[in-house]
Design a protein around this motif. Sequence first.
Motif, mmCIF file in Angstrom:
data_model
loop_
_atom_site.group_PDB
_atom_site.id
_atom_site.type_symbol
_atom_site.label_atom_id
_atom_site.label_comp_id
_atom_site.label_asym_id
_atom_site.label_seq_id
_atom_site.Cartn_x
_atom_site.Cartn_y
_atom_site.Cartn_z
ATOM 1 N N ILE A 272 10.389 5.119 -0.198
ATOM 2 C CA ILE A 272 9.459 4.432 0.693
ATOM 3 C C ILE A 272 10.056 3.088 1.117
ATOM 4 C CG2 ILE A 272 7.172 3.388 0.840
ATOM 5 C CD1 ILE A 272 6.326 5.531 -1.286
ATOM 6 N N THR A 273 9.994 2.835 2.403
ATOM 7 C CA THR A 273 10.503 1.577 2.934
ATOM 8 C C THR A 273 9.414 0.522 2.854
ATOM 9 O OG1 THR A 273 11.984 2.738 4.434
ATOM 10 C CG2 THR A 273 11.473 0.447 4.975
ATOM 11 N N LYS B 294 7.239 5.398 -7.795
ATOM 12 C CA LYS B 294 6.960 6.015 -6.496
ATOM 13 C C LYS B 294 7.849 5.403 -5.423
ATOM 14 C CE LYS B 294 3.486 6.997 -3.060
ATOM 15 N NZ LYS B 294 2.103 6.999 -2.646
ATOM 16 N N HIS B 295 7.962 4.092 -5.436
ATOM 17 C CA HIS B 295 8.790 3.396 -4.463
ATOM 18 C C HIS B 295 10.230 3.910 -4.514
ATOM 19 C CE1 HIS B 295 10.406 -0.739 -2.935
ATOM 20 N NE2 HIS B 295 10.434 0.172 -1.996
ATOM 21 N N LEU C 68 0.804 -1.227 0.000
ATOM 22 C CA LEU C 68 0.000 0.000 0.000
ATOM 23 C C LEU C 68 0.839 1.281 0.000
ATOM 24 C CD1 LEU C 68 -2.968 -1.017 2.311
ATOM 25 C CD2 LEU C 68 -2.840 -1.006 -0.193
ATOM 26 N N PRO C 69 1.967 1.336 0.728
ATOM 27 C CA PRO C 69 2.737 2.595 0.723
ATOM 28 C C PRO C 69 3.282 2.992 -0.648
ATOM 29 C CG PRO C 69 3.412 1.191 2.554
ATOM 30 C CD PRO C 69 2.508 0.369 1.685
ATOM 31 N N GLU D 16 -9.039 2.585 -4.430
ATOM 32 C CA GLU D 16 -9.088 1.338 -3.669
ATOM 33 C C GLU D 16 -7.780 0.548 -3.776
ATOM 34 O OE1 GLU D 16 -12.786 -0.830 -3.554
ATOM 35 O OE2 GLU D 16 -13.665 0.665 -4.905
ATOM 36 N N PRO D 17 -6.692 1.119 -3.269
ATOM 37 C CA PRO D 17 -5.371 0.511 -3.464
ATOM 38 C C PRO D 17 -5.239 -0.923 -2.952
ATOM 39 C CG PRO D 17 -5.263 2.367 -1.942
ATOM 40 C CD PRO D 17 -6.639 2.341 -2.492
ATOM 41 N N ARG D 18 -5.859 -1.238 -1.820
ATOM 42 C CA ARG D 18 -5.744 -2.614 -1.307
ATOM 43 C C ARG D 18 -6.381 -3.603 -2.283
ATOM 44 N NH1 ARG D 18 -7.418 -6.717 2.096
ATOM 45 N NH2 ARG D 18 -5.826 -7.328 3.582
ATOM 46 N N ARG D 19 -7.529 -3.247 -2.800
ATOM 47 C CA ARG D 19 -8.194 -4.116 -3.769
ATOM 48 C C ARG D 19 -7.348 -4.245 -5.038
ATOM 49 N NH1 ARG D 19 -14.187 -2.973 -4.336
ATOM 50 N NH2 ARG D 19 -14.120 -4.112 -2.400
#
Length: 140
Positions: A97-98, A91-92, A37-38, A46-49
């Motif tokens: 982002i860790t 993005k990562h 998600l990060p 709905e990022p989780r989905r």
Amino acid sequence: MRPPEIRRASRFWWRVPLMAAYGFIGVVHLATPDAFLPIMPDWVPEPRRVVIVTGLCELAGVLGLAWAPARRWAGIGLALYAVCVFPANLKHAFEGITVPGLPDSWWYHAPRLAFQPVFVWWALYAAGIIDWPWRARSGR
């Protein structure tokens, strides 16, 4: 072996590690969706989905590559998948982002970003959609 038979055998050996990689990461997406998600871009609804659906797509691609009648569609799907997840990879990398279990340096991010077009090619080649760079040249 004649050239088409060699090419067919070659594609098999290209498919096996691709299927292993997508199978592994597909299971990881389904088992630990919150870990991804990060790195999801803010514009993704709905990022989780979406993470769960991407895991299912990866596993469907693996099954498709294994089943000859679906192989071409699986190759196209996995190539498109590799294009679609690129914003999350960007993005990562650029926002630092860790993500637990993944390295957090440019020694990891640079090759990963550079390798994304290779995943597109790999899916298309392993599925028999393209022959480049090993296609037979006509007239020689």
